[in-house]
Design a protein around this motif. Structure first.
Motif, PDB file in Angstrom:
ATOM      1  N   ALA A  39       0.827  -1.205   0.000  1.00  0.00           N
ATOM      2  CA  ALA A  39       0.000   0.000   0.000  1.00  0.00           C
ATOM      3  C   ALA A  39       0.865   1.261   0.000  1.00  0.00           C
ATOM      4  O   ALA A  39       0.605   2.216  -0.737  1.00  0.00           O
ATOM      5  CB  ALA A  39      -0.934  -0.009   1.210  1.00  0.00           C
ATOM      6  N   ARG A  40       1.908   1.265   0.811  1.00  0.00           N
ATOM      7  CA  ARG A  40       2.791   2.421   0.865  1.00  0.00           C
ATOM      8  C   ARG A  40       3.563   2.585  -0.439  1.00  0.00           C
ATOM      9  O   ARG A  40       3.761   3.705  -0.925  1.00  0.00           O
ATOM     10  CB  ARG A  40       3.747   2.294   2.051  1.00  0.00           C
ATOM     11  N   PHE A  41       4.031   1.482  -0.996  1.00  0.00           N
ATOM     12  CA  PHE A  41       4.740   1.503  -2.273  1.00  0.00           C
ATOM     13  C   PHE A  41       3.886   2.160  -3.353  1.00  0.00           C
ATOM     14  O   PHE A  41       4.331   3.084  -4.062  1.00  0.00           O
ATOM     15  CB  PHE A  41       5.096   0.063  -2.665  1.00  0.00           C
ATOM     16  N   LEU A  42       2.643   1.717  -3.491  1.00  0.00           N
ATOM     17  CA  LEU A  42       1.776   2.233  -4.545  1.00  0.00           C
ATOM     18  C   LEU A  42       1.319   3.654  -4.269  1.00  0.00           C
ATOM     19  O   LEU A  42       1.205   4.469  -5.196  1.00  0.00           O
ATOM     20  CB  LEU A  42       0.571   1.308  -4.717  1.00  0.00           C
ATOM     21  N   THR A  43       1.050   3.975  -3.020  1.00  0.00           N
ATOM     22  CA  THR A  43       0.622   5.331  -2.681  1.00  0.00           C
ATOM     23  C   THR A  43       1.739   6.325  -2.957  1.00  0.00           C
ATOM     24  O   THR A  43       1.501   7.414  -3.490  1.00  0.00           O
ATOM     25  CB  THR A  43       0.201   5.405  -1.205  1.00  0.00           C
ATOM     26  N   ARG A  44       2.963   5.979  -2.603  1.00  0.00           N
ATOM     27  CA  ARG A  44       4.091   6.872  -2.885  1.00  0.00           C
ATOM     28  C   ARG A  44       4.227   7.131  -4.383  1.00  0.00           C
ATOM     29  O   ARG A  44       4.468   8.249  -4.819  1.00  0.00           O
ATOM     30  CB  ARG A  44       5.381   6.266  -2.337  1.00  0.00           C
ATOM     31  N   LEU A  45       4.065   6.073  -5.155  1.00  0.00           N
ATOM     32  CA  LEU A  45       4.230   6.199  -6.601  1.00  0.00           C
ATOM     33  C   LEU A  45       3.140   7.056  -7.242  1.00  0.00           C
ATOM     34  O   LEU A  45       3.390   7.725  -8.236  1.00  0.00           O
ATOM     35  CB  LEU A  45       4.218   4.814  -7.250  1.00  0.00           C
ATOM     36  N   THR A  46       1.941   7.008  -6.692  1.00  0.00           N
ATOM     37  CA  THR A  46       0.810   7.673  -7.342  1.00  0.00           C
ATOM     38  C   THR A  46       0.529   9.067  -6.803  1.00  0.00           C
ATOM     39  O   THR A  46      -0.384   9.736  -7.297  1.00  0.00           O
ATOM     40  CB  THR A  46      -0.464   6.817  -7.194  1.00  0.00           C
ATOM     41  N   ASP A  47       1.291   9.520  -5.821  1.00  0.00           N
ATOM     42  CA  ASP A  47       1.014  10.831  -5.241  1.00  0.00           C
ATOM     43  C   ASP A  47       1.815  11.965  -5.870  1.00  0.00           C
ATOM     44  O   ASP A  47       1.815  13.080  -5.370  1.00  0.00           O
ATOM     45  CB  ASP A  47       1.248  10.803  -3.722  1.00  0.00           C
ATOM     46  N   GLY A  48       2.530  11.692  -6.960  1.00  0.00           N
ATOM     47  CA  GLY A  48       3.161  12.759  -7.738  1.00  0.00           C
ATOM     48  C   GLY A  48       4.572  13.137  -7.352  1.00  0.00           C
ATOM     49  O   GLY A  48       5.181  13.993  -8.008  1.00  0.00           O
ATOM     50  N   ASP A  49       5.132  12.538  -6.302  1.00  0.00           N
ATOM     51  CA  ASP A  49       6.475  12.916  -5.867  1.00  0.00           C
ATOM     52  C   ASP A  49       7.572  12.268  -6.708  1.00  0.00           C
ATOM     53  O   ASP A  49       8.747  12.609  -6.558  1.00  0.00           O
ATOM     54  CB  ASP A  49       6.684  12.530  -4.394  1.00  0.00           C
ATOM     55  N   TYR A  50       7.210  11.341  -7.580  1.00  0.00           N
ATOM     56  CA  TYR A  50       8.206  10.607  -8.353  1.00  0.00           C
ATOM     57  C   TYR A  50       8.143  10.937  -9.841  1.00  0.00           C
ATOM     58  O   TYR A  50       8.569  10.150 -10.676  1.00  0.00           O
ATOM     59  CB  TYR A  50       8.031   9.103  -8.124  1.00  0.00           C
ATOM     60  N   ALA A  51       7.626  12.118 -10.172  1.00  0.00           N
ATOM     61  CA  ALA A  51       7.510  12.498 -11.583  1.00  0.00           C
ATOM     62  C   ALA A  51       8.876  12.576 -12.253  1.00  0.00           C
ATOM     63  O   ALA A  51       9.046  12.121 -13.394  1.00  0.00           O
ATOM     64  CB  ALA A  51       6.779  13.832 -11.710  1.00  0.00           C
ATOM     65  N   ASP A  52       9.872  13.134 -11.564  1.00  0.00           N
ATOM     66  CA  ASP A  52      11.207  13.237 -12.159  1.00  0.00           C
ATOM     67  C   ASP A  52      11.788  11.858 -12.441  1.00  0.00           C
ATOM     68  O   ASP A  52      12.443  11.635 -13.467  1.00  0.00           O
ATOM     69  CB  ASP A  52      12.154  14.015 -11.238  1.00  0.00           C
ATOM     70  N   LEU A  53      11.554  10.910 -11.541  1.00  0.00           N
ATOM     71  CA  LEU A  53      12.059   9.562 -11.753  1.00  0.00           C
ATOM     72  C   LEU A  53      11.304   8.863 -12.872  1.00  0.00           C
ATOM     73  O   LEU A  53      11.890   8.077 -13.628  1.00  0.00           O
ATOM     74  CB  LEU A  53      11.974   8.762 -10.456  1.00  0.00           C
ATOM     75  N   SER A  54      10.017   9.145 -13.018  1.00  0.00           N
ATOM     76  CA  SER A  54       9.263   8.584 -14.146  1.00  0.00           C
ATOM     77  C   SER A  54       9.835   9.090 -15.452  1.00  0.00           C
ATOM     78  O   SER A  54       9.987   8.331 -16.419  1.00  0.00           O
ATOM     79  CB  SER A  54       7.777   8.960 -14.034  1.00  0.00           C
ATOM     80  N   ARG A  55      10.171  10.377 -15.482  1.00  0.00           N
ATOM     81  CA  ARG A  55      10.782  10.948 -16.688  1.00  0.00           C
ATOM     82  C   ARG A  55      12.144  10.311 -16.950  1.00  0.00           C
ATOM     83  O   ARG A  55      12.512  10.060 -18.103  1.00  0.00           O
ATOM     84  CB  ARG A  55      10.930  12.455 -16.538  1.00  0.00           C
ATOM     85  N   LEU A  56      12.889  10.054 -15.886  1.00  0.00           N
ATOM     86  CA  LEU A  56      14.210   9.442 -16.051  1.00  0.00           C
ATOM     87  C   LEU A  56      14.087   8.042 -16.644  1.00  0.00           C
ATOM     88  O   LEU A  56      14.846   7.675 -17.549  1.00  0.00           O
ATOM     89  CB  LEU A  56      14.943   9.384 -14.705  1.00  0.00           C
ATOM     90  N   TRP A  57      13.148   7.247 -16.163  1.00  0.00           N
ATOM     91  CA  TRP A  57      12.949   5.907 -16.715  1.00  0.00           C
ATOM     92  C   TRP A  57      12.539   5.991 -18.182  1.00  0.00           C
ATOM     93  O   TRP A  57      13.019   5.217 -19.019  1.00  0.00           O
ATOM     94  CB  TRP A  57      11.885   5.158 -15.915  1.00  0.00           C
ATOM     95  N   LEU A  58      11.647   6.912 -18.500  1.00  0.00           N
ATOM     96  CA  LEU A  58      11.219   7.088 -19.884  1.00  0.00           C
ATOM     97  C   LEU A  58      12.411   7.465 -20.756  1.00  0.00           C
ATOM     98  O   LEU A  58      12.623   6.911 -21.841  1.00  0.00           O
ATOM     99  CB  LEU A  58      10.139   8.184 -19.930  1.00  0.00           C
ATOM    100  N   ASN A  59      13.212   8.395 -20.259  1.00  0.00           N
ATOM    101  CA  ASN A  59      14.408   8.862 -20.947  1.00  0.00           C
ATOM    102  C   ASN A  59      15.413   7.719 -21.122  1.00  0.00           C
ATOM    103  O   ASN A  59      15.976   7.503 -22.204  1.00  0.00           O
ATOM    104  CB  ASN A  59      15.002  10.002 -20.127  1.00  0.00           C
ATOM    105  N   ALA A  60      15.632   6.940 -20.051  1.00  0.00           N
ATOM    106  CA  ALA A  60      16.627   5.870 -20.093  1.00  0.00           C
ATOM    107  C   ALA A  60      16.239   4.790 -21.091  1.00  0.00           C
ATOM    108  O   ALA A  60      17.097   4.263 -21.817  1.00  0.00           O
ATOM    109  CB  ALA A  60      16.797   5.266 -18.701  1.00  0.00           C
ATOM    110  N   ARG A  61      14.984   4.453 -21.155  1.00  0.00           N
ATOM    111  CA  ARG A  61      14.561   3.411 -22.092  1.00  0.00           C
ATOM    112  C   ARG A  61      14.750   3.868 -23.534  1.00  0.00           C
ATOM    113  O   ARG A  61      15.070   3.061 -24.408  1.00  0.00           O
ATOM    114  CB  ARG A  61      13.111   3.024 -21.818  1.00  0.00           C
TER     115      ARG A  61
END
Length: 210
Positions: free
Chosen positions: A94-116
């Motif tokens: 629950a904590r894993f998914l809540t952290r991911l969906t609350d917007g604090d990891y947008a930069d890391l999402s962009r990094l993964w998109l960029n890296a792929r």
């Protein structure tokens, strides 16, 4: 009157200097993209000559790969922190998914998109992306399997559930570069409701516990 001698520059231990270089490169990657990592750019950030960076990373591609690994490893540690290992699997998920969906990891999402994308042209980065994907996938599958064994989740395929969740996360991450992201209430909890459906949990369980 005699003048004071110039201050002596303190040479950092090699391990400390190398870690500092990787840390700076990872910050550049998160803020601006992996393409912006060059030996000169990192040297300018540290106030040193590019040759010093080249001493530790003769090829800039090696620094790109290691900076991505550094950022992804920190991400995983913050999403599934070791100090929460004693919590029930359902609460950790629950904590894993809540952290991911609350917007604090947008930069890391962009990094993964960029890296792929960039990894299509850089074999070292491609290997780093695959390694980090595998580590995250295994950590999540292990968490789900533990929850199944403790009677908190219902599924015969913990790895399959982990893959569903991670692909869902990646799909939503594809929208992080939008200046005006597509907005719909279903998007905020899409990954959470997917996990609840696959693990036979009542709707709202994970959000409430997260």
């Amino acid at each position: 009157m005699t003048s004071s001698p110039p201050p002596t520059r303190i040479r950092k231990p090699p391990e400390e200097r190398r870690a500092e270089i990787v840390r700076i490169a990872a910050r550049i990657a998160l803020e601006e993209g992996l393409e912006r990592i060059t030996l000169r750019r990192v040297a300018d950030e540290l106030g040193v000559r590019p040759g010093l960076i080249g001493h530790y990373f003769p090829a800039a591609d090696d620094l790109v790969s290691e900076s991505f690994t550094h950022a992804a490893t920190k991400e995983r540690a913050s999403l599934l922190p070791g100090e929460e290992a004693g919590l029930a699997p359902i609460d950790r998920l629950a904590r894993f998914l809540t952290r991911l969906t609350d917007g604090d990891y947008a930069d890391l999402s962009r990094l993964w998109l960029n890296a792929r994308h960039v990894s299509r042209f850089k074999t070292g980065l491609r290997a780093a992306v695959r390694a980090q994907e595998e580590l995250t996938r295994d950590a999540l599958a292990t968490l789900i399997d533990e929850g199944v064994r403790r009677g908190e989740f219902t599924t015969e395929d913990p790895l399959g559930v982990a893959l569903h969740i991670l692909v869902n996360i990646d799909g939503l991450g594809a929208y992080t570069n939008d200046d005006v992201p597509f907005d719909h209430p279903a998007l905020r909890d899409m990954t959470i409701t997917t996990a609840e459906r696959l693990l036979d949990l009542p709707v709202g369980t994970l959000r409430a516990r997260g």
